[in-house]
Design a protein around this motif. Structure first.
Motif, PDB file in Angstrom:
ATOM      1  N   ASP A 199       0.628  -0.996  -0.124  1.00  0.00           N
ATOM      2  CA  ASP A 199       0.086   0.030  -0.012  1.00  0.00           C
ATOM      3  C   ASP A 199       0.856   1.149   0.132  1.00  0.00           C
ATOM      4  N   GLY A 200       0.340   2.315  -0.335  1.00  0.00           N
ATOM      5  CA  GLY A 200       0.854   3.810  -0.415  1.00  0.00           C
ATOM      6  C   GLY A 200       1.529   4.250   0.745  1.00  0.00           C
TER       7      GLY A 200
ATOM      8  N   ASP B 236       3.139   1.073  -7.859  1.00  0.00           N
ATOM      9  CA  ASP B 236       1.884   0.948  -8.581  1.00  0.00           C
ATOM     10  C   ASP B 236       1.138   2.301  -8.043  1.00  0.00           C
ATOM     11  N   ILE B 237       0.261   2.834  -9.041  1.00  0.00           N
ATOM     12  CA  ILE B 237      -0.575   3.908  -8.758  1.00  0.00           C
ATOM     13  C   ILE B 237      -1.785   3.551  -7.773  1.00  0.00           C
ATOM     14  N   ARG B 238      -2.738   2.602  -8.033  1.00  0.00           N
ATOM     15  CA  ARG B 238      -3.931   2.407  -7.412  1.00  0.00           C
ATOM     16  C   ARG B 238      -3.555   1.288  -6.266  1.00  0.00           C
TER      17      ARG B 238
ATOM     18  N   THR C  97      -2.465   6.448  -2.506  1.00  0.00           N
ATOM     19  CA  THR C  97      -1.952   6.074  -3.522  1.00  0.00           C
ATOM     20  C   THR C  97      -0.465   6.084  -3.948  1.00  0.00           C
TER      21      THR C  97
ATOM     22  N   GLU D   9       0.165   9.812  -4.370  1.00  0.00           N
ATOM     23  CA  GLU D   9       0.351  10.546  -2.976  1.00  0.00           C
ATOM     24  C   GLU D   9       1.683  10.203  -2.388  1.00  0.00           C
TER      25      GLU D   9
ATOM     26  N   THR E 209       2.085   0.440 -13.522  1.00  0.00           N
ATOM     27  CA  THR E 209       0.634   0.341 -13.542  1.00  0.00           C
ATOM     28  C   THR E 209      -0.342   0.022 -14.703  1.00  0.00           C
TER      29      THR E 209
ATOM     30  N   TYR F   4      -2.653   7.981 -16.175  1.00  0.00           N
ATOM     31  CA  TYR F   4      -2.017   8.720 -14.913  1.00  0.00           C
ATOM     32  C   TYR F   4      -0.554   9.171 -15.276  1.00  0.00           C
TER      33      TYR F   4
END
Length: 158
Positions: free
Chosen positions: A37-38, A56-58, A63, A66, A88, A93
């Motif tokens: 996770d971000g 990864d973006i999502r 994210t 972020e 991603t 994006y």
């Protein structure tokens, strides 16, 4: 120089596949952490200070975009900013990724040839970046916010 990496990917199979491909293409690269996770990407990157981050973006919670923006704001002055590569499934994006410090943007599924090009380019960027940061070490600091200075440094290594 020890080259280290952090992988932030919420799909364990994709994270493992990227890890295996990187091991085959870039044997001297040491994966220091894999997170899902971000928020963990942000925290572990600050703690470990890897050479390169594959985000990864999502992801759940924060994210990848972020996390990269937060790193730019909070990165310590005594370490080179990591190269950030977004990996991603979402090509929409790309612009936001480059605004968030990305040196590259790879769309899944990752093709091995594309990853090989990215690795070769990443090694060259990192070496040029170290020289730039070492040359500028004695220069007076600009009167800009910390995150803005990081963005300038990250773009100077291109």
């Amino acid at each position: 120089m020890n080259i280290t990496a952090l992988i932030a990917e919420d799909e364990p199979l994709l994270a493992e596949g990227l890890k295996q491909d990187l091991a085959a293409l870039w044997p001297q690269l040491q994966i220091v952490a894999t997170v899902g996770d971000g928020a963990a990407a942000f925290e572990r990157t600050l703690a470990l200070r890897p050479t390169v981050c594959f985000f990864d973006i999502r992801m759940p919670g924060m994210t990848g975009l972020e996390a990269a923006q937060s790193l730019a704001e909070d990165w310590p002055n005594d370490a080179p900013f990591p190269l950030i590569v977004f990996v991603t499934a979402y090509d929409q994006y790309a612009l936001a990724a480059f605004e968030a410090q990305a040196v590259d943007y790879v769309v899944k599924p990752v093709q091995r040839e594309r990853l090989a090009d990215l690795v070769a380019d990443g090694v060259q960027r990192r070496e040029r970046g170290h020289r730039l940061l070492e040359d500028d070490r004695d220069a007076p600091a600009a009167d800009v916010p910390h995150g803005a200075a990081r963005r300038v440094e990250a773009r100077n290594i291109d």
